[in-house]
Design a protein around this motif. Structure first.
Motif, PDB file in Angstrom:
ATOM      1  N   ALA A 292      20.098 -28.037 -26.201  1.00 35.41           N
ATOM      2  CA  ALA A 292      20.703 -26.827 -26.762  1.00 35.41           C
ATOM      3  C   ALA A 292      20.128 -25.560 -26.147  1.00 35.41           C
ATOM      4  N   MET A 293      18.871 -25.604 -25.700  1.00 32.28           N
ATOM      5  CA  MET A 293      18.246 -24.403 -25.137  1.00 32.28           C
ATOM      6  C   MET A 293      18.939 -23.933 -23.869  1.00 32.28           C
ATOM      7  N   LEU A 294      19.711 -24.828 -23.213  1.00 32.16           N
ATOM      8  CA  LEU A 294      20.406 -24.441 -21.992  1.00 32.16           C
ATOM      9  C   LEU A 294      21.670 -23.628 -22.256  1.00 32.16           C
ATOM     10  N   ASP A 295      22.034 -23.473 -23.529  1.00 41.27           N
ATOM     11  CA  ASP A 295      23.190 -22.643 -23.890  1.00 41.27           C
ATOM     12  C   ASP A 295      22.816 -21.162 -23.887  1.00 41.27           C
ATOM     13  N   VAL A 296      22.194 -20.702 -22.810  1.00 41.29           N
ATOM     14  CA  VAL A 296      21.718 -19.320 -22.755  1.00 41.29           C
ATOM     15  C   VAL A 296      22.884 -18.344 -22.735  1.00 41.29           C
ATOM     16  N   PHE A 297      23.893 -18.624 -21.923  1.00 44.72           N
ATOM     17  CA  PHE A 297      25.038 -17.728 -21.805  1.00 44.72           C
ATOM     18  C   PHE A 297      26.334 -18.359 -22.294  1.00 44.72           C
ATOM     19  N   GLY A 298      26.286 -19.626 -22.688  1.00 41.79           N
ATOM     20  CA  GLY A 298      27.476 -20.275 -23.215  1.00 41.79           C
ATOM     21  C   GLY A 298      27.411 -21.778 -23.019  1.00 41.79           C
TER      22      GLY A 298
ATOM     23  N   ASN B 223      27.985 -25.464 -21.636  1.00 46.92           N
ATOM     24  CA  ASN B 223      28.079 -25.841 -20.236  1.00 46.92           C
ATOM     25  C   ASN B 223      27.997 -27.351 -20.077  1.00 46.92           C
ATOM     26  N   LEU B 224      28.117 -27.795 -18.836  1.00 47.13           N
ATOM     27  CA  LEU B 224      28.184 -29.218 -18.534  1.00 47.13           C
ATOM     28  C   LEU B 224      26.957 -29.982 -19.016  1.00 47.13           C
ATOM     29  N   SER B 225      25.817 -29.318 -19.119  1.00 46.04           N
ATOM     30  CA  SER B 225      24.585 -29.986 -19.538  1.00 46.04           C
ATOM     31  C   SER B 225      24.467 -30.132 -21.047  1.00 46.04           C
ATOM     32  N   THR B 226      25.241 -29.386 -21.808  1.00 44.76           N
ATOM     33  CA  THR B 226      25.025 -29.351 -23.255  1.00 44.76           C
ATOM     34  C   THR B 226      26.191 -29.879 -24.079  1.00 44.76           C
ATOM     35  N   VAL B 227      27.323 -30.164 -23.435  1.00 53.22           N
ATOM     36  CA  VAL B 227      28.479 -30.652 -24.191  1.00 53.22           C
ATOM     37  C   VAL B 227      28.601 -32.165 -24.022  1.00 53.22           C
TER      38      VAL B 227
ATOM     39  N   ASP C 249      34.784 -32.661 -24.302  1.00 51.78           N
ATOM     40  CA  ASP C 249      34.383 -31.367 -23.749  1.00 51.78           C
ATOM     41  C   ASP C 249      33.661 -31.559 -22.418  1.00 51.78           C
ATOM     42  N   TRP C 250      32.804 -32.581 -22.341  1.00 48.76           N
ATOM     43  CA  TRP C 250      32.097 -32.851 -21.084  1.00 48.76           C
ATOM     44  C   TRP C 250      33.084 -33.279 -20.004  1.00 48.76           C
ATOM     45  N   GLN C 251      34.014 -34.158 -20.338  1.00 46.57           N
ATOM     46  CA  GLN C 251      34.993 -34.620 -19.357  1.00 46.57           C
ATOM     47  C   GLN C 251      35.818 -33.458 -18.809  1.00 46.57           C
ATOM     48  N   ARG C 252      36.197 -32.551 -19.712  1.00 55.55           N
ATOM     49  CA  ARG C 252      36.996 -31.391 -19.298  1.00 55.55           C
ATOM     50  C   ARG C 252      36.182 -30.494 -18.367  1.00 55.55           C
TER      51      ARG C 252
ATOM     52  N   VAL D 245      32.665 -20.483 -18.743  1.00 59.82           N
ATOM     53  CA  VAL D 245      32.487 -20.102 -17.343  1.00 59.82           C
ATOM     54  C   VAL D 245      31.099 -19.513 -17.141  1.00 59.82           C
ATOM     55  N   LEU D 246      30.705 -18.583 -18.033  1.00 57.22           N
ATOM     56  CA  LEU D 246      29.383 -17.964 -17.938  1.00 57.22           C
ATOM     57  C   LEU D 246      28.282 -19.004 -18.088  1.00 57.22           C
ATOM     58  N   GLY D 247      28.451 -19.906 -19.053  1.00 58.24           N
ATOM     59  CA  GLY D 247      27.440 -20.929 -19.293  1.00 58.24           C
ATOM     60  C   GLY D 247      27.247 -21.832 -18.095  1.00 58.24           C
ATOM     61  N   ASN D 248      28.344 -22.226 -17.452  1.00 62.75           N
ATOM     62  CA  ASN D 248      28.241 -23.101 -16.287  1.00 62.75           C
ATOM     63  C   ASN D 248      27.717 -22.360 -15.063  1.00 62.75           C
ATOM     64  N   MET D 249      28.092 -21.102 -14.892  1.00 63.20           N
ATOM     65  CA  MET D 249      27.534 -20.327 -13.793  1.00 63.20           C
ATOM     66  C   MET D 249      26.018 -20.265 -13.900  1.00 63.20           C
ATOM     67  N   PHE D 250      25.515 -20.060 -15.109  1.00 64.24           N
ATOM     68  CA  PHE D 250      24.062 -19.978 -15.277  1.00 64.24           C
ATOM     69  C   PHE D 250      23.397 -21.325 -15.084  1.00 64.24           C
ATOM     70  N   VAL D 251      23.912 -22.370 -15.727  1.00 64.06           N
ATOM     71  CA  VAL D 251      23.207 -23.654 -15.707  1.00 64.06           C
ATOM     72  C   VAL D 251      23.214 -24.261 -14.312  1.00 64.06           C
ATOM     73  N   PHE D 252      24.278 -24.033 -13.520  1.00 61.05           N
ATOM     74  CA  PHE D 252      24.265 -24.529 -12.156  1.00 61.05           C
ATOM     75  C   PHE D 252      23.283 -23.734 -11.296  1.00 61.05           C
TER      76      PHE D 252
END
Length: 552
Positions: A133-139, A141-145, A149-152, A317-324
């Motif tokens: 859950a801590m990786l949800d900094v900006f939204g 993302n692929l690491s937290t869903v 939702d993950w498949q999408r 989009v923001l969450g995935n941009m950050f986590v990647f």
């Protein structure tokens, strides 16, 4: 009558103690039913206060008679790095630790590990939600869903990891590595102590170019930024990545309220400005008429998914941009830092590496080094594979069957794992166990990855990579949650090694009274003085100065 505050201060520790004792008793009973060796730990390794204090407490406890034993051996995050495969050689392929919080099954059996990863597709042994859950900094993302939702989200991001993008990674990595090498050579005989910092710059510049279409100069990044005023996109992201642990701990919203605290104001500004930069990039991409026709990078893939396909929200989009950015940057930078240090320790590996690079790469003009030479550099890739075998930034993968018991088969025995028990795939033990890697499995020896093939093999030198036992080597994971950036990381690392070690070599800068052997041993000690911060990393890489020279 006692003051209410005083009464609360007296009751609170007692309540915590009673809760901890009850947690241990409950968890011990559950552990007994599993049928695995049990190790009792009086403190949960995920206790935040303990995680902050443990690096200072453990060295003190090791000095007193009662401080040795299982407590100082296992009761801190990252003990797996120091222990390697020792615990599993001693206790077996699996054992269970009982703590006041959760029970943890540590697993080091390649066949069983592969089975756990396979069953994740069936909804068993998934990632624990609270640990991500801590990786949800900006939204989100692929690491937290999870689930659909993950498949999408995976479908929306997968298009950016392709051979066209890998070619960009290759070219940019060569370009950045040459700039970094020239910067290092300018230090002369004094050498550089900034290796770990400099490879962070390189990794960030490669990621921003290939993933987001933003080009930056390595050389320009070495100049000091102003301590005040607006931050560039690159500087804002660099500041966030350098302080990721703090941001994860308190969150960007709380951080922004603490702007007045010395040292936090600039970081709070970085989170605000970086988010705005990301929003601006999204808006810019929305209005580019050719966005549908251009080759996809991560940014364009995310924007298409949000704007044209209506598959992602702006927060996603923001969450995935950050986590990647986070996942793709730190792991690569840490691995490069380890590789350069280790090559300085082992000059014979440098020669072995350079022989292949010079055999494959004939032109002195780096502009002529096309991406199609990448498959012809198995030794160069083997250097990366061996580094992450021993110094994987992620020491383990954690899985859980949260709502129902699960059967774990180890050899010819079945063990019923109670719901909620964490199953930790002990990567560091798997990567060093003598069953899979021989009696020298703790040694850094890249040549173990190479086999000679008769006639014309996978490369011009008649050499190709071995394939490890399935489930015994998982630095990029495997199965459903395998790292999508695996090829990206491999291409980048190989390009950097080729650009630097074709014509140059590295050595430790000797300190007073040292000969070459003593200097190399000191650097190796710096390498092994490592532990978990957020990922595995060297605690004091600046203690090792490295000197770069033209190869004779």
């Amino acid at each position: 009558m006692a003051h209410p505050l005083l009464l609360a201060l007296l009751i609170l520790p007692g309540g915590v103690l009673v809760s901890s004792v009850w947690g241990v008793v409950r968890n011990y009973r559950a552990a007994q039913s599993v049928g695995l060796p049990i190790i009792f730990l009086p403190i949960s390794l995920t206790n935040l206060l303990w995680m902050m204090l443990v690096r200072h407490v453990i060295p003190l406890l090791e000095r007193v008679p009662f401080g040795s034993g299982y407590f100082t051996r296992f009761c801190y995050t990252g003990w797996e790095f120091k222990d390697k495969s020792r615990a599993h050689v001693e206790f077996g392929d699996a054992f269970i630790t009982v703590t006041p919080g959760k029970n943890w099954v540590y697993l080091c059996n390649a066949e069983a590990v592969s089975d756990v990863l396979r069953r994740e597709r069936q909804g068993e042994f998934e990632r624990p939600v609270e640990m991500l859950a801590m990786l949800d900094v900006f939204g989100p993302n692929l690491s937290t869903v999870h689930g659909r939702d993950w498949q999408r989200q995976r479908k929306c991001t997968a298009a950016s990891f392709n051979e066209h993008n890998n070619a960009i990674v290759w070219t940019e990595s060569l370009h950045q590595a040459r700039q970094m090498l020239n910067y290092w050579k300018s230090a002369g005989e004094a050498g550089v102590r900034t290796t770990a910092h400099d490879v962070r710059t390189l990794a960030l510049d490669v990621l921003l170019s290939a993933g987001f279409g933003k080009s930056f100069s390595f050389t320009a990044a070495q100049s000091k930024t102003s301590p005040s005023g607006p931050l560039s996109y690159r500087d804002a992201l660099a500041l966030i990545l350098e302080n990721a642990v703090l941001i994860f701990a308190i969150g960007p919203r709380v951080l922004q309220r603490l702007y007045f605290v010395p040292g936090l104001g600039r970081l709070a500004q970085a989170t605000v400005e970086f988010k705005q930069y990301m929003i601006d990039l999204i808006d810019q991409s929305k209005h580019e008429s050719h966005v549908r026709d251009t080759q996809a990078n991560l940014l364009t893939s995310l924007v298409r998914a949000a704007v044209q396909d209506k598959q992602l929200s702006q927060d996603e989009v923001l969450g995935n941009m950050f986590v990647f950015n986070f996942a793709g940057h730190d792991t690569t930078a840490i691995t490069l830092a380890y590789t350069f240090m280790l090559l300085a320790v082992y000059p014979e590996v440098q020669e072995w590496l350079a022989a292949e690079i010079n055999h494959v790469v004939k032109s002195d003009d780096i502009q002529q080094w096309d991406y199609d030479i990448f498959p012809n550099l198995p030794r160069t890739l083997a250097v990366l594979l061996e580094t992450v075998r021993l110094y994987d930034p992620l020491l383990s993968l954690v899985k859980v069957s949260e709502h129902r018991a699960a059967i774990l088969t180890i050899g010819d025995k079945e063990h019923t794992i109670p719901a909620g028990t964490r199953v930790l795939l002990n990567l560091n033990a798997l990567h060093t166990h003598p069953r899979y890697w021989g009696n020298d499995g703790h040694d850094w020896r890249p040549s173990r990855w190479i086999k000679t093939v008769p006639g014309e093999g996978a490369s011009a030198g008649g050499e190709e990579l071995i394939t490890p036992v399935k489930g015994s080597y998982l630095p990029w994971g495997e199965g459903l949650r395998a790292c999508p950036g695996k090829k990206f990381a491999q291409v980048e690392h190989v390009a950097v090694m080729a650009a630097i070690f074709r014509d140059h070599c590295v050595m430790p800068v000797k300190e007073a009274g040292e000969d070459d052997a003593a200097a190399r041993l000191r650097v190796l000690n710096v390498v092994n003085d490592s532990g978990m911060v957020l990922l595995l990393q060297m605690f004091h890489p600046e203690k090792a100065a490295l000197q770069w020279k033209k190869r004779a």
